[in-house]
Design an enzyme around this catalytic site. Structure first.
Site, mmCIF file in Angstrom:
data_model
loop_
_atom_site.group_PDB
_atom_site.id
_atom_site.type_symbol
_atom_site.label_atom_id
_atom_site.label_comp_id
_atom_site.label_asym_id
_atom_site.label_seq_id
_atom_site.Cartn_x
_atom_site.Cartn_y
_atom_site.Cartn_z
ATOM 1 N N GLY A 81 51.156 -46.383 -48.661
ATOM 2 C CA GLY A 81 51.475 -47.178 -49.851
ATOM 3 C C GLY A 81 52.428 -48.316 -49.554
ATOM 4 O O GLY A 81 52.229 -49.445 -50.011
ATOM 5 N N SER A 119 43.571 -40.977 -50.518
ATOM 6 C CA SER A 119 44.080 -39.617 -50.281
ATOM 7 C C SER A 119 43.003 -38.693 -49.708
ATOM 8 O O SER A 119 41.833 -38.792 -50.071
ATOM 9 C CB SER A 119 44.609 -39.037 -51.593
ATOM 10 O OG SER A 119 45.485 -39.942 -52.219
ATOM 11 N N ASN A 120 43.466 -37.788 -48.842
ATOM 12 C CA ASN A 120 42.551 -36.818 -48.225
ATOM 13 C C ASN A 120 42.582 -35.480 -48.950
ATOM 14 O O ASN A 120 43.568 -35.165 -49.625
ATOM 15 C CB ASN A 120 42.990 -36.575 -46.763
ATOM 16 C CG ASN A 120 42.273 -37.471 -45.778
ATOM 17 O OD1 ASN A 120 41.122 -37.829 -45.998
ATOM 18 N ND2 ASN A 120 42.954 -37.839 -44.715
ATOM 19 N N ASN A 174 46.425 -31.666 -52.987
ATOM 20 C CA ASN A 174 46.099 -33.041 -53.385
ATOM 21 C C ASN A 174 45.179 -33.109 -54.591
ATOM 22 O O ASN A 174 45.209 -34.081 -55.352
ATOM 23 C CB ASN A 174 45.527 -33.794 -52.194
ATOM 24 C CG ASN A 174 46.617 -34.132 -51.173
ATOM 25 O OD1 ASN A 174 47.806 -33.909 -51.425
ATOM 26 N ND2 ASN A 174 46.219 -34.654 -50.023
ATOM 27 N N GLY A 211 51.435 -44.070 -55.079
ATOM 28 C CA GLY A 211 51.883 -43.451 -53.822
ATOM 29 C C GLY A 211 52.583 -44.521 -53.011
ATOM 30 O O GLY A 211 51.950 -45.511 -52.640
ATOM 31 N N GLY A 212 53.870 -44.312 -52.787
ATOM 32 C CA GLY A 212 54.652 -45.332 -52.075
ATOM 33 C C GLY A 212 55.099 -44.853 -50.716
ATOM 34 O O GLY A 212 56.149 -45.252 -50.209
ATOM 35 N N GLY A 213 54.297 -43.989 -50.100
ATOM 36 C CA GLY A 213 54.658 -43.440 -48.789
ATOM 37 C C GLY A 213 54.276 -44.366 -47.655
ATOM 38 O O GLY A 213 54.289 -45.592 -47.810
ATOM 39 N N HIS A 215 34.263 -38.365 -44.471
ATOM 40 C CA HIS A 215 35.433 -38.699 -43.639
ATOM 41 C C HIS A 215 35.974 -37.408 -43.038
ATOM 42 O O HIS A 215 37.037 -36.916 -43.406
ATOM 43 C CB HIS A 215 36.507 -39.387 -44.478
ATOM 44 C CG HIS A 215 37.678 -39.862 -43.676
ATOM 45 N ND1 HIS A 215 37.558 -40.663 -42.571
ATOM 46 C CD2 HIS A 215 39.008 -39.617 -43.824
ATOM 47 C CE1 HIS A 215 38.745 -40.900 -42.064
ATOM 48 N NE2 HIS A 215 39.660 -40.283 -42.803
ATOM 49 N N ASP A 228 55.682 -44.232 -57.361
ATOM 50 C CA ASP A 228 55.793 -42.936 -56.690
ATOM 51 C C ASP A 228 56.618 -42.011 -57.572
ATOM 52 O O ASP A 228 57.308 -42.457 -58.503
ATOM 53 C CB ASP A 228 56.435 -43.111 -55.299
ATOM 54 C CG ASP A 228 56.127 -41.965 -54.356
ATOM 55 O OD1 ASP A 228 55.416 -42.193 -53.368
ATOM 56 O OD2 ASP A 228 56.578 -40.832 -54.630
#
Ligand code: TXD
Length: 309
Positions: A15, A120-121, A96, A10-12, A176, A34
């Site tokens: 990331g 990640s959520n 997700n 993940g390169g967001g 969380h 990504d």
């Protein structure tokens, strides 16, 4: 001595920050993966250019080929969509979960010996799914939430006390979600209990804000969610593993009876070193905190039950 290899799935927003922090701190060579064509490659070049200015010697590579993570020592997973205003973390589960299933299977193929930090959520469900689908040992798969939530607690306590966060030790445990559990009885300013420094009403208000901090930022940003602090929190965990620091950190770990819970991931104090989650630490809680943790655990079980088969 071979350099560490850090794979970022993940390169967001998070990331990219993970890659930059890892580069500046020279934690190891970085592979930013990504699915978006070109984006991780572009970010990697940009990060390398910044790293050169800070005299960092590590390599940063962007890729759309999962095989490039092969042999990673640490894998940090942020793949997935973030919340939009009005959404709960739970609203992300369907999308997700599909992403996490595919990511976990690739981790099993290419980086089965890595220490995996899931971001990640909805976090508690995603870390559960990642461990299940990757088949990695539970002590080598951990969720990032408590370090972030405790950082938020420390921030607002520091502001109220006009004191550096460096002097504040805070714990937020449990899932969380909005029912996360600030552990007031163990939160101190260099050993001084916060309950002797702030009124009950003030502490109640601070803890309410901590539990809603993610949503507060989502509402302000309108697009996306928090990313600087989640990246910092995940790096704190990764560094403790890579350098065998054996820090005690609040993380989502797999419980086998601790705190009266079995077979779920839940935010608890753990020791992270070269063996991954080396120890789950049981601390005394007040009756109110025990009840809140049990409620939070039940919520995690409900969330995990929503995971598609
Ligand atoms: O405390 C915590 N754990 C949370 C986690 C704190 C804040 C944000 N939290 C969650 O992290 C958030 O709700 C999201 O589920 C993740 C990632 O947040 P981020 O802000 O980084 O989201 P972005 O910027 O949308 O980046 C997600 C990237 C994006 O570039 C997608 O193209 C990519 O994920 N993506 C994938 N990468 C790899 N593999 C697959 N299949 C894939 N699908 C999407």
């Amino acid at each position: 001595m071979k350099r560490n290899k850090i794979a970022l799935i993940g390169g967001g927003n998070i990331g990219g920050n993970l890659a930059y922090l890892s580069c500046i701190k020279e934690l190891g060579d970085i592979v930013l993966f990504d699915v978006v064509e070109g984006m991780p490659q572009g970010k990697a070049q940009d990060i390398m250019h910044g790293g050169a200015i800070f005299n960092s010697s590590v390599n940063v590579t962007g890729t759309n080929n999962f095989a490039d993570i092969a042999g990673a020592d640490v894998v940090i997973v942020t793949a997935g969509i973030p919340r939009k205003p009005g959404m709960s973390r739970d609203d992300l589960i369907a999308t997700n979960a599909g992403i996490m299933k595919a990511v976990a299977k690739n981790i099993k193929i290419y980086a089965a010996n890595a220490f995996v930090i899931v971001v990640s959520n909805p976090l508690d469900a995603m870390v559960t799914l990642c461990q299940k689908e990757s088949g990695l040992a539970p002590n080598m798969v951990v969720g990032m939430a408590g370090v972030l939530d405790s950082g938020r607690y420390r921030t607002w306590l520091a502001e109220a006390l006009n004191t550096s966060p460096a002097s504040i030790h805070a714990l937020v445990l449990g899932g969380h979600g909005d029912d996360m559990v600030p552990i007031r009885s163990k939160t101190t300013v260099n050993g001084i209990p916060v309950e002797s420094l702030l009124s009950t009403d003030k502490l109640d208000a601070i803890e309410k804000r901590v539990c809603g901090a993610g949503g507060e930022i989502v509402a302000l940003l309108k697009i996306g969610s928090a990313f600087y602090s989640p990246a910092a929190a995940a790096i704190e965990m990764a560094e403790s593993y890579l350098k065998d620091q054996k820090k005690v950190l609040p993380c989502a770990a797999y419980l086998t009876g601790q705190y009266g819970e079995e077979g779920i991931y839940l935010g608890v104090p753990v020791k992270i070193g070269a063996g991954g989650v080396e120890k789950i630490i049981e601390i005394d809680l007040t009756a109110k905190e025990k009840e809140a943790l049990s409620t939070s655990a039940s919520r995690v079980r409900e969330l995990v039950a929503l995971l598609p088969n």
